[in-house]
Write an enzyme that holds these catalytic residues in place. Structure first.
Site, PDB file in Angstrom:
ATOM      1  N   HIS A 101       0.849  -1.194   0.000  1.00 23.99           N
ATOM      2  CA  HIS A 101       0.000   0.000   0.000  1.00 23.99           C
ATOM      3  C   HIS A 101       0.890   1.251   0.000  1.00 23.99           C
ATOM      4  CE1 HIS A 101      -2.916   3.010   1.163  1.00 23.99           C
ATOM      5  NE2 HIS A 101      -3.851   2.162   0.766  1.00 23.99           N
ATOM      6  N   GLU A 171      -4.161   2.090  -7.251  1.00 25.79           N
ATOM      7  CA  GLU A 171      -4.536   3.188  -6.358  1.00 25.79           C
ATOM      8  C   GLU A 171      -3.663   4.401  -6.667  1.00 25.79           C
ATOM      9  OE1 GLU A 171      -6.699   1.757  -2.524  1.00 25.79           O
ATOM     10  OE2 GLU A 171      -4.582   2.059  -2.123  1.00 25.79           O
TER      11      GLU A 171
HETATM   12  P1  13P Z   1      -9.681   6.210   0.464  1.00 25.46           P
HETATM   13  O1  13P Z   1     -10.875   5.447  -0.057  1.00 25.46           O
HETATM   14  O2  13P Z   1      -9.868   6.762   1.854  1.00 25.46           O
HETATM   15  O3  13P Z   1      -9.196   7.223  -0.518  1.00 25.46           O
HETATM   16  O4  13P Z   1      -8.501   5.160   0.620  1.00 25.46           O
HETATM   17  C1  13P Z   1      -8.118   4.440  -0.490  1.00 25.46           C
HETATM   18  C2  13P Z   1      -7.106   3.466  -0.034  1.00 25.46           C
HETATM   19  O5  13P Z   1      -5.985   3.825   0.240  1.00 25.46           O
HETATM   20  C3  13P Z   1      -7.570   2.071   0.134  1.00 25.46           C
HETATM   21  O6  13P Z   1      -6.506   1.208   0.281  1.00 25.46           O
END
Ligand code: 13P
Length: 261
Positions: A101, A171
């Site tokens: 992450h 992401e």
């Molecule tokens: P948010 O949905 O708070 O932007 O977070 C995304 C995330 O990092 C999920 O792993």
């Protein structure tokens, strides 16, 4: 078409086990009618054993919700103070683990470490959710190379026939809810990168091999989840902030269930 998968990343929330259990039970109750969508909750490590026990006690819910961790170290046991291994997680019934992450990468997690963790998770029979994503989008489209490099280094040496076990979560860091001066990503941004990632993986795999699933994460909520699922070229969502709200998160699950129909 594969079943949609909706994953909650609670990050370092909530502050007490009581709040955690109330959130978990709230979501569990609301998904009892969900048949086609895979729901994964990834709380902080400390809440996993009690959630696992709660699931074992309720046969019906067990089918709808799986547990995931937010990290897992490589190896099984050893002199690694503060770490938790995939084998230990598997032993308490954890089925998924988020690896790489951006919030861990910023603390020093390298592609090389993520690669070792991916291999350990797979051999412990835990399905990894590998996060990739650029910090910013530049005019020269360097961000494509950035994501490609993350993918290739993280997946290095993983046997082709096992790659499908990994869920790849795109992401873009610039769209995550806690990023300063964040911007909204669009389903088109997701679609473009999902196609790019599929191409990289299929070049690696060749024809006839089972492909990994690709999901999107970055400020997804109950207002835009449908658009991302319909037009984002993805198989599911990784949800941060909105997964801490029973109504918002269960709305997202129900939207995914409808998209599965
Ligand atoms: P948010 O949905 O708070 O932007 O977070 C995304 C995330 O990092 C999920 O792993």
């Amino acid at each position: 078409m594969s079943k949609k998968i909706i994953i909650a990343n609670w990050k370092m929330n909530p502050a007490s086990s009581q709040e955690a259990m109330s959130l978990f039970s709230g979501i569990s109750k609301n998904v009892s009618q969900i048949k086609k969508t895979i729901v994964v909750i990834c709380p902080p490590f400390i809440y996993l054993p009690s959630f696992s026990k709660a699931l074992a006690g309720k046969g019906k819910i067990k089918k709808q919700i799986s547990l995931g961790a937010q990290d897992a170290f490589w190896g099984d046991t050893g002199a690694y103070t503060g770490e938790v291994s995939a084998v230990m997680l598997s032993d308490i019934g954890v089925k998924y683990v988020i690896l790489g992450h951006s919030e861990r990468r910023v603390l020093g997690e390298s592609n090389e470490n993520i690669n070792k963790k991916l291999k350990s998770a797979i051999s412990a029979n835990i399905l990894p959710i590998l996060c990739v994503g650029e910090l910013e989008r530049d005019e020269n489209h360097e961000y494509f190379n950035f994501v490609k490099n993350q993918l290739l280094e993280c997946l290095n040496g993983i046997p082709k026939n096992l790659l499908y076990k990994i869920i790849i979560a795109y992401e873009p860091v610039w769209a995550i809810s806690t990023t300063q001066n964040r911007r909204d990503a669009t389903p088109l941004d997701s679609r473009e990168m999902a196609i790019f990632i599929r191409k990289i993986i299929s070049d690696k795999l060749g024809v006839g091999m089972k492909m990994p699933r690709i999901i999107y994460g970055g400020s997804v909520n109950n207002k835009d989840a449908g658009e991302f699922l319909r037009y984002g070229g993805i198989d599911g969502l990784l949800v941060g902030k909105a997964s801490l709200d029973v109504k918002k998160f269960t709305d997202i699950i129900k939207i995914a269930e409808n998209e599965n129909n």
